[in-house]
Design an enzyme around this catalytic site. Structure first.
Site, PDB file in Angstrom:
ATOM      1  N   SER A 139       0.846  -1.196   0.000  1.00 22.18           N
ATOM      2  CA  SER A 139       0.000   0.000   0.000  1.00 22.18           C
ATOM      3  C   SER A 139       0.876   1.238   0.000  1.00 22.18           C
ATOM      4  O   SER A 139       2.005   1.225   0.499  1.00 22.18           O
ATOM      5  CB  SER A 139      -0.868   0.022   1.265  1.00 22.18           C
ATOM      6  OG  SER A 139      -1.513   1.274   1.385  1.00 22.18           O
ATOM      7  N   TYR A 154      -1.537  -0.630  10.059  1.00 20.09           N
ATOM      8  CA  TYR A 154      -1.654  -0.973   8.639  1.00 20.09           C
ATOM      9  C   TYR A 154      -0.373  -0.577   7.898  1.00 20.09           C
ATOM     10  O   TYR A 154       0.203  -1.373   7.144  1.00 20.09           O
ATOM     11  CB  TYR A 154      -2.866  -0.266   8.056  1.00 20.09           C
ATOM     12  CG  TYR A 154      -3.172  -0.592   6.612  1.00 20.09           C
ATOM     13  CD1 TYR A 154      -3.792  -1.785   6.266  1.00 20.09           C
ATOM     14  CD2 TYR A 154      -2.868   0.304   5.595  1.00 20.09           C
ATOM     15  CE1 TYR A 154      -4.097  -2.083   4.943  1.00 20.09           C
ATOM     16  CE2 TYR A 154      -3.168   0.028   4.272  1.00 20.09           C
ATOM     17  CZ  TYR A 154      -3.782  -1.169   3.950  1.00 20.09           C
ATOM     18  OH  TYR A 154      -4.084  -1.457   2.639  1.00 20.09           O
TER      19      TYR A 154
HETATM   20  N1  LIG Z   1      -8.976  -0.974  -1.576  1.00 22.25           N
HETATM   21  C1  LIG Z   1      -7.988  -0.104  -1.418  1.00 22.25           C
HETATM   22  O1  LIG Z   1      -8.173   1.134  -1.504  1.00 22.25           O
HETATM   23  C2  LIG Z   1      -6.574  -0.593  -1.126  1.00 22.25           C
HETATM   24  C3  LIG Z   1      -5.547   0.358  -1.087  1.00 22.25           C
HETATM   25  C4  LIG Z   1      -4.249  -0.067  -0.809  1.00 22.25           C
HETATM   26  C5  LIG Z   1      -3.984  -1.414  -0.590  1.00 22.25           C
HETATM   27  N2  LIG Z   1      -5.015  -2.315  -0.637  1.00 22.25           N
HETATM   28  C6  LIG Z   1      -4.674  -3.714  -0.343  1.00 22.25           C
HETATM   29  O2  LIG Z   1      -5.112  -4.548  -1.402  1.00 22.25           O
HETATM   30  C7  LIG Z   1      -5.512  -5.818  -0.883  1.00 22.25           C
HETATM   31  C8  LIG Z   1      -6.948  -6.098  -1.347  1.00 22.25           C
HETATM   32  O3  LIG Z   1      -7.701  -4.984  -1.003  1.00 22.25           O
HETATM   33  P1  LIG Z   1      -9.272  -4.923  -1.285  1.00 22.25           P
HETATM   34  O4  LIG Z   1      -9.707  -3.552  -0.922  1.00 22.25           O
HETATM   35  O5  LIG Z   1      -9.560  -5.438  -2.661  1.00 22.25           O
HETATM   36  O6  LIG Z   1      -9.747  -5.964  -0.148  1.00 22.25           O
HETATM   37  P2  LIG Z   1     -11.179  -6.352   0.368  1.00 22.25           P
HETATM   38  O7  LIG Z   1     -12.150  -6.309  -0.757  1.00 22.25           O
HETATM   39  O8  LIG Z   1     -11.446  -5.568   1.614  1.00 22.25           O
HETATM   40  O9  LIG Z   1     -10.915  -7.884   0.772  1.00 22.25           O
HETATM   41  C9  LIG Z   1     -10.043  -8.249   1.795  1.00 22.25           C
HETATM   42  C10 LIG Z   1      -9.517  -9.646   1.510  1.00 22.25           C
HETATM   43  O10 LIG Z   1      -8.717 -10.101   2.619  1.00 22.25           O
HETATM   44  C11 LIG Z   1      -9.210 -11.374   3.036  1.00 22.25           C
HETATM   45  N3  LIG Z   1      -9.121 -11.517   4.493  1.00 22.25           N
HETATM   46  C12 LIG Z   1      -9.488 -10.605   5.428  1.00 22.25           C
HETATM   47  N4  LIG Z   1      -9.308 -11.116   6.663  1.00 22.25           N
HETATM   48  C13 LIG Z   1      -8.822 -12.374   6.480  1.00 22.25           C
HETATM   49  C14 LIG Z   1      -8.441 -13.421   7.372  1.00 22.25           C
HETATM   50  N5  LIG Z   1      -8.547 -13.280   8.702  1.00 22.25           N
HETATM   51  N6  LIG Z   1      -7.972 -14.579   6.872  1.00 22.25           N
HETATM   52  C15 LIG Z   1      -7.888 -14.737   5.525  1.00 22.25           C
HETATM   53  N7  LIG Z   1      -8.232 -13.797   4.622  1.00 22.25           N
HETATM   54  C16 LIG Z   1      -8.695 -12.629   5.102  1.00 22.25           C
HETATM   55  C17 LIG Z   1     -10.689 -11.378   2.638  1.00 22.25           C
HETATM   56  O11 LIG Z   1     -11.153 -12.718   2.575  1.00 22.25           O
HETATM   57  P3  LIG Z   1     -12.735 -13.073   2.775  1.00 22.25           P
HETATM   58  O12 LIG Z   1     -13.430 -12.585   1.538  1.00 22.25           O
HETATM   59  O13 LIG Z   1     -12.787 -14.550   2.893  1.00 22.25           O
HETATM   60  O14 LIG Z   1     -13.200 -12.344   3.999  1.00 22.25           O
HETATM   61  C18 LIG Z   1     -10.620 -10.663   1.283  1.00 22.25           C
HETATM   62  O15 LIG Z   1     -10.224 -11.574   0.286  1.00 22.25           O
HETATM   63  C19 LIG Z   1      -5.387  -5.737   0.642  1.00 22.25           C
HETATM   64  O16 LIG Z   1      -4.170  -6.311   1.032  1.00 22.25           O
HETATM   65  C20 LIG Z   1      -5.385  -4.233   0.900  1.00 22.25           C
HETATM   66  O17 LIG Z   1      -4.672  -3.906   2.080  1.00 22.25           O
HETATM   67  C21 LIG Z   1      -6.312  -1.944  -0.906  1.00 22.25           C
END
Ligand SMILES: NC(=O)c1ccc[n+]([C@@H]2O[C@H](COP(=O)([O-])OP(=O)(O)OC[C@H]3O[C@@H](n4cnc5c(N)ncnc54)[C@H](OP(=O)(O)O)[C@@H]3O)[C@@H](O)[C@H]2O)c1
Length: 247
Positions: A139, A154
């Protein structure tokens, strides 16, 4: 590589918004992928709709030898002896500032975001092939702080991923294995800013004047998984619309 064998992608968190976009993109590629991913539970509606993914139910909040053994056994049962692509996407974010952050929140964040990567790296470490590409999803918060963004736990977990990637890139480079980090900014999806006001303020801070889309991050992950990035390793690639450059 045997051209008839599908490439194998092992991932965490493909049920995420970025993961969903990644699976859609990979499914459109000419040479087929067999896609295997961990998820926390089978309840996620989008994940249930992704019929092409082989799901392994694994909660990453409590990494242990048992979790490692469960994952090892599941891969052995599926006959997975080698991997071509590896993506760590699972992530959690708490927005509490440090003063309000509990040890439990800190541990969950570190466990899923950073230890989860370690678990994944452990099981792939003896399944690497010449040409395997590993992508850890970090991130922009690893290198900058914002009153609008997530808090210290984070940022610390995502900074850890960058360190992990550089060291593994060094350890595994001699085997022809590449390890990189994709560092998204703020997306209009998943763990991105949750309310309209924060979304608007962050969008203004992006040089491109808007938040990102999940598929824009997924496309860069696909680039790193593919041959077009064959000389890229140990890199942290921002996909943030210029958010990280705003002074
Ligand atoms: N969205 C943004 O703006 C953004 C910005 C910077 C970085 N990121 C990074 O990009 C990645 C994906 O982001 P996103 O926004 O697309 O994520 P998201 O839609 O919020 O989904 C989170 C993911 O993490 C998994 N997860 C959460 N807790 C878990 C646990 N205890 N054990 C196993 N799996 C777990 C969830 O699995 P389940 O579906 O099974 O719950 C889901 O696949 C993350 O690492 C996030 O930090 C996102």
């Amino acid at each position: 590589m045997n051209p008839k064998r599908p490439k194998i992608l092992l991932a965490t968190g493909l049920s995420s918004s970025i993961g969903t976009a990644l699976v859609a993109g990979l499914s459109s590629e000419k040479s087929p992928w067999r896609i295997i991913s961990t998820r926390r539970s089978p309840m996620h509606a989008e994940a249930n709709a992704m019929g092409s993914v082989e799901w392994l139910d694994l909660d990453l909040r409590r990494p242990s030898e048992e979790v490692l053994t469960t994952l090892e056994d599941a891969l052995a049962d599926r006959g997975v002896e080698g991997v071509d692509g590896v993506v760590h996407l699972a992530g959690v974010v708490y927005s509490d500032r440090f003063k309000a952050t509990t040890l439990g929140e800190w541990r969950d964040t570190m466990a899923v975001n950073l230890d989860g990567a370690m678990v994944l790296m452990k099981v792939v470490s003896h399944r690497l092939r010449a040409g395997t590409s590993v992508v850890l999803v970090g991130s922009v918060d690893a290198k900058m702080a914002s009153d609008l963004g997530p808090a210290a736990a984070y940022g610390a977990s995502k900074a850890g991923l960058a360190g992990l990637a550089r060291h593994l890139a060094a350890e595994w480079g001699g085997q022809g294995v590449r390890v990189n980090v994709v560092a998204p900014g703020a997306l209009r999806a998943g763990a991105g800013p949750q309310d309209a006001e924060a979304m608007e303020q962050v969008a203004k801070r992006c040089l491109l004047g808007r938040l990102g889309r999940a598929d824009e991050v997924a496309d860069v992950i696909r680039f790193l998984l593919g041959q077009a990035s064959s000389y890229v390793t140990g890199a942290v690639i921002p996909v943030d619309g210029g958010l990280g450059l705003r002074y």
